[in-house]
Design a protein around this motif. Structure first.
Motif, PDB file in Angstrom:
ATOM      1  N   ILE A 192       0.839  -1.201   0.000  1.00 30.15           N
ATOM      2  CA  ILE A 192       0.000   0.000   0.000  1.00 30.15           C
ATOM      3  C   ILE A 192       0.873   1.249   0.000  1.00 30.15           C
ATOM      4  CG2 ILE A 192      -1.784   1.264   1.252  1.00 30.15           C
ATOM      5  CD1 ILE A 192      -2.719  -1.402   0.048  1.00 30.15           C
ATOM      6  N   THR A 193       1.887   1.258   0.849  1.00 31.07           N
ATOM      7  CA  THR A 193       2.788   2.409   0.918  1.00 31.07           C
ATOM      8  C   THR A 193       3.565   2.575  -0.381  1.00 31.07           C
ATOM      9  OG1 THR A 193       3.004   2.017   3.301  1.00 31.07           O
ATOM     10  CG2 THR A 193       4.591   3.513   2.294  1.00 31.07           C
ATOM     11  N   ASN A 194       3.955   1.471  -1.005  1.00 31.06           N
ATOM     12  CA  ASN A 194       4.696   1.548  -2.267  1.00 31.06           C
ATOM     13  C   ASN A 194       3.843   2.139  -3.383  1.00 31.06           C
ATOM     14  OD1 ASN A 194       7.027   0.483  -1.159  1.00 31.06           O
ATOM     15  ND2 ASN A 194       6.557  -1.623  -1.753  1.00 31.06           N
ATOM     16  N   ILE A 195       2.558   1.768  -3.437  1.00 32.01           N
ATOM     17  CA  ILE A 195       1.659   2.344  -4.442  1.00 32.01           C
ATOM     18  C   ILE A 195       1.519   3.844  -4.222  1.00 32.01           C
ATOM     19  CG2 ILE A 195      -0.750   2.429  -5.215  1.00 32.01           C
ATOM     20  CD1 ILE A 195      -0.881  -0.597  -4.712  1.00 32.01           C
TER      21      ILE A 195
ATOM     22  N   GLU B  53       4.265  12.776   5.665  1.00 26.51           N
ATOM     23  CA  GLU B  53       4.714  12.011   6.818  1.00 26.51           C
ATOM     24  C   GLU B  53       3.763  12.225   7.997  1.00 26.51           C
ATOM     25  OE1 GLU B  53       8.586  13.403   7.894  1.00 26.51           O
ATOM     26  OE2 GLU B  53       7.855  15.309   8.694  1.00 26.51           O
ATOM     27  N   SER B  54       3.827  11.313   8.958  1.00 28.39           N
ATOM     28  CA  SER B  54       2.999  11.362  10.174  1.00 28.39           C
ATOM     29  C   SER B  54       1.515  11.224   9.871  1.00 28.39           C
ATOM     30  CB  SER B  54       3.248  12.661  10.965  1.00 28.39           C
ATOM     31  OG  SER B  54       4.607  12.770  11.328  1.00 28.39           O
ATOM     32  N   THR B  55       1.175  10.658   8.703  1.00 25.41           N
ATOM     33  CA  THR B  55      -0.218  10.340   8.381  1.00 25.41           C
ATOM     34  C   THR B  55      -0.296   8.847   8.077  1.00 25.41           C
ATOM     35  OG1 THR B  55       0.082  10.889   6.023  1.00 25.41           O
ATOM     36  CG2 THR B  55      -0.709  12.636   7.489  1.00 25.41           C
TER      37      THR B  55
ATOM     38  N   ASN C 196       1.737   6.549   5.150  1.00 22.75           N
ATOM     39  CA  ASN C 196       1.729   7.008   3.765  1.00 22.75           C
ATOM     40  C   ASN C 196       3.150   7.098   3.204  1.00 22.75           C
ATOM     41  OD1 ASN C 196      -0.992   7.577   2.669  1.00 22.75           O
ATOM     42  ND2 ASN C 196      -1.180   8.843   4.494  1.00 22.75           N
ATOM     43  N   ARG C 197       4.118   7.232   4.096  1.00 21.00           N
ATOM     44  CA  ARG C 197       5.524   7.194   3.684  1.00 21.00           C
ATOM     45  C   ARG C 197       6.329   6.574   4.809  1.00 21.00           C
ATOM     46  NH1 ARG C 197       7.490  13.196   2.794  1.00 21.00           N
ATOM     47  NH2 ARG C 197       9.570  12.283   2.773  1.00 21.00           N
ATOM     48  N   TYR C 198       7.393   5.893   4.426  1.00 19.48           N
ATOM     49  CA  TYR C 198       8.229   5.235   5.422  1.00 19.48           C
ATOM     50  C   TYR C 198       9.114   6.247   6.124  1.00 19.48           C
ATOM     51  CZ  TYR C 198       6.939   0.810   3.232  1.00 19.48           C
ATOM     52  OH  TYR C 198       6.243  -0.260   2.744  1.00 19.48           O
ATOM     53  N   ASP C 199       9.231   6.078   7.418  1.00 16.69           N
ATOM     54  CA  ASP C 199      10.176   6.836   8.215  1.00 16.69           C
ATOM     55  C   ASP C 199      11.322   5.899   8.570  1.00 16.69           C
ATOM     56  OD1 ASP C 199      11.293   7.696  10.992  1.00 16.69           O
ATOM     57  OD2 ASP C 199      10.276   9.479  10.238  1.00 16.69           O
ATOM     58  N   VAL C 200      12.542   6.366   8.384  1.00 10.82           N
ATOM     59  CA  VAL C 200      13.704   5.505   8.620  1.00 10.82           C
ATOM     60  C   VAL C 200      13.700   4.961  10.042  1.00 10.82           C
ATOM     61  CG1 VAL C 200      16.221   5.413   8.699  1.00 10.82           C
ATOM     62  CG2 VAL C 200      15.078   6.721   6.896  1.00 10.82           C
ATOM     63  N   ALA C 201      13.308   5.801  10.992  1.00 10.45           N
ATOM     64  CA  ALA C 201      13.319   5.369  12.395  1.00 10.45           C
ATOM     65  C   ALA C 201      12.230   4.337  12.670  1.00 10.45           C
ATOM     66  CB  ALA C 201      13.145   6.580  13.309  1.00 10.45           C
ATOM     67  N   GLU C 202      11.065   4.495  12.010  1.00 13.47           N
ATOM     68  CA  GLU C 202       9.953   3.585  12.257  1.00 13.47           C
ATOM     69  C   GLU C 202      10.127   2.254  11.542  1.00 13.47           C
ATOM     70  OE1 GLU C 202       6.504   5.661  10.997  1.00 13.47           O
ATOM     71  OE2 GLU C 202       6.367   6.901  12.793  1.00 13.47           O
ATOM     72  N   GLY C 203      10.761   2.277  10.375  1.00 16.22           N
ATOM     73  CA  GLY C 203      10.861   1.067   9.574  1.00 16.22           C
ATOM     74  C   GLY C 203       9.571   0.804   8.823  1.00 16.22           C
ATOM     75  N   LYS C 204       9.504  -0.326   8.144  1.00 14.73           N
ATOM     76  CA  LYS C 204       8.351  -0.660   7.326  1.00 14.73           C
ATOM     77  C   LYS C 204       7.290  -1.381   8.158  1.00 14.73           C
ATOM     78  CE  LYS C 204      11.021  -0.946   3.045  1.00 14.73           C
ATOM     79  NZ  LYS C 204      11.379  -1.762   1.861  1.00 14.73           N
TER      80      LYS C 204
ATOM     81  N   GLY D 278       6.271  17.001   1.684  1.00 12.47           N
ATOM     82  CA  GLY D 278       5.509  16.106   2.545  1.00 12.47           C
ATOM     83  C   GLY D 278       5.989  16.094   3.981  1.00 12.47           C
ATOM     84  N   LYS D 279       6.919  16.974   4.311  1.00 14.82           N
ATOM     85  CA  LYS D 279       7.413  17.070   5.685  1.00 14.82           C
ATOM     86  C   LYS D 279       6.387  17.819   6.538  1.00 14.82           C
ATOM     87  CE  LYS D 279      11.561  15.207   5.189  1.00 14.82           C
ATOM     88  NZ  LYS D 279      12.012  14.028   5.959  1.00 14.82           N
ATOM     89  N   ALA D 280       5.944  17.186   7.607  1.00 17.32           N
ATOM     90  CA  ALA D 280       4.915  17.784   8.458  1.00 17.32           C
ATOM     91  C   ALA D 280       5.538  18.377   9.715  1.00 17.32           C
ATOM     92  CB  ALA D 280       3.876  16.736   8.838  1.00 17.32           C
ATOM     93  N   ARG D 281       4.894  19.415  10.230  1.00 16.91           N
ATOM     94  CA  ARG D 281       5.315  20.022  11.495  1.00 16.91           C
ATOM     95  C   ARG D 281       4.080  20.453  12.262  1.00 16.91           C
ATOM     96  NH1 ARG D 281       4.691  25.553  11.286  1.00 16.91           N
ATOM     97  NH2 ARG D 281       4.579  26.495   9.199  1.00 16.91           N
ATOM     98  N   ASP D 282       4.270  20.655  13.559  1.00 15.74           N
ATOM     99  CA  ASP D 282       3.186  21.173  14.389  1.00 15.74           C
ATOM    100  C   ASP D 282       2.981  22.648  14.056  1.00 15.74           C
ATOM    101  OD1 ASP D 282       1.557  22.140  16.515  1.00 15.74           O
ATOM    102  OD2 ASP D 282       2.226  20.493  17.788  1.00 15.74           O
TER     103      ASP D 282
END
Length: 378
Positions: free
Chosen positions: A134-137, A151-153, A171-179, A201-205
């Motif tokens: 799903i993330t790859n698509i 990110e963060s969604t 929706n996108r992989y985070d290096v720290a989170e992994g797949k 796609g970089k999210a912030r508060d």
């Protein structure tokens, strides 16, 4: 509810007006569902209206002066529950200066990319499919339109009285989170949440005061302030498990105790996320999906799309085109002879019966979006 909120989304409208209207409409309709039967029902996520680069969790209060303008891209998200079974949906509309002429700039690119991603990933949600696909698509379609997953969604598995389960798909992989290491199973219910941006796609508060909060059912605290204790008691009674809008705290004295509740983690705030660059635009589509033995079953109806045309296209030899051209078809209830099904028939029937109360059959729509060489229909 979402359809009526969309109809009221016009330039010159305050987003707080839309948020309050959406919440009131959910409550009004829920009161008319099985009025003679005692059932827990109402808002599972407060109406959120996010404009342009804002991403999510904007359940505005009356004192917020954000107003919808011509050319704005507006994302509307809400969720309802009956007896703890949740249906959540989000949609994106563009405030075009001339609705009869297609929007064809970067706003069109991100709306087309998000909608096509959503339709493709929806059709991919079948038992045995890994979340990684799903993330790859999502990444692949975003690249075709020169957009980025936000990110963060996440897409989230939901359970009864659990709005966000342990299963989640980024929706996108985070290096720290992994797949995400999970597979779809028959009987799973997911909120498929597609969120793309014209930027990085970089999210912030946003740094603004939170407008959506949620009680942490696993934490307790002996409060020092009476206002905090009273507030926590009120929230535990009125919003015991689901997120709620801060504007619904009507007692000003109790609202003074919110800081103490947040500080000790008994109530958590959901950050109002934005794209890092204000000039960028974010589009979002969200559907609640039940995984059946025959494939994905949409539990929330499609909405009318804004008229947009993108100059980008999906290559003719891409597997994405084959996916979005698949007919969802009619999903039949499981047969009693299907003893190989991992979830019990009784559980599946219960989910279907409750979700049918939340589903409204859609009307036929005109072509909703164009890409360079393709016209897609609902």
């Amino acid at each position: 509810v979402l359809r009526q909120v969309i109809e009221r989304t016009v330039p010159g409208t305050k987003i707080s007006t839309l948020c309050i209207f959406g919440d009131q409409l959910i409550e009004d309709i829920c009161r008319r569902v099985s009025p003679g039967v005692k059932a827990d029902k109402g808002i599972a996520f407060p109406t959120s209206v996010a404009i342009n680069h804002r991403i999510q969790n904007v359940a505005a209060s009356a004192d917020m002066d954000m107003m919808i303008q011509v050319n704005d891209v507006v994302k509307i998200e809400l969720a309802v529950h009956i007896n703890g079974y949740v249906a959540s949906q989000a949609h994106t509309v563009v405030m075009s200066a001339n609705p009869n002429e297609p929007v064809s700039d970067r706003r069109a690119d991100v709306i087309c990319a998000a909608k096509i991603t959503h339709e493709a990933t929806l059709r991919k949600m079948r038992a045995g499919v890994k979340a990684e696909e799903i993330t790859n698509i999502t990444r692949e379609v975003a690249e075709f339109f020169q957009c980025s997953p936000v990110e963060s969604t996440y897409s989230q598995a939901i359970n009864r009285y659990v709005f966000s389960g342990q299963k989640s798909i980024p929706n996108r992989y985070d290096v720290a989170e992994g797949k995400a290491d999970l597979e779809f199973e028959i009987g799973d219910v997911f909120v498929l949440n597609t969120c793309l941006s014209t930027g990085t796609g970089k999210a912030r508060d946003s740094g603004m005061k939170p407008t959506v909060c949620q009680r942490d059912v696993n934490r307790t605290y002996y409060f020092k302030m009476k206002s905090a204790a009273d507030l926590f008691e009120t929230i535990s009674k009125n919003h015991p498990v689901f997120p709620f809008a801060v504007r619904n705290i009507s007692d000003l004295r109790q609202k003074l105790g919110l800081t103490e509740c947040l500080g000790h983690g008994v109530i958590n705030s959901l950050p109002m996320l934005v794209e890092r660059k204000e000039r960028e635009t974010v589009a979002q589509f969200q559907t609640t999906v039940l995984i059946t033995h025959e494939g994905p079953m949409c539990l929330t109806p499609p909405q009318t799309m804004s008229y947009v045309h993108s100059n980008h296209n999906i290559p003719a030899d891409s597997h994405i085109l084959a996916l979005i051209n698949q007919n969802m078809g009619k999903i039949e209830l499981p047969r009693l002879s299907d003893i190989h099904i991992k979830v019990s028939l009784a559980t599946l029937l219960t989910k279907l019966q409750l979700y049918r109360l939340l589903y409204i059959m859609p009307h036929a729509h005109r072509p909703y979006l164009h890409t360079n060489g393709n016209i897609f229909f609902t």
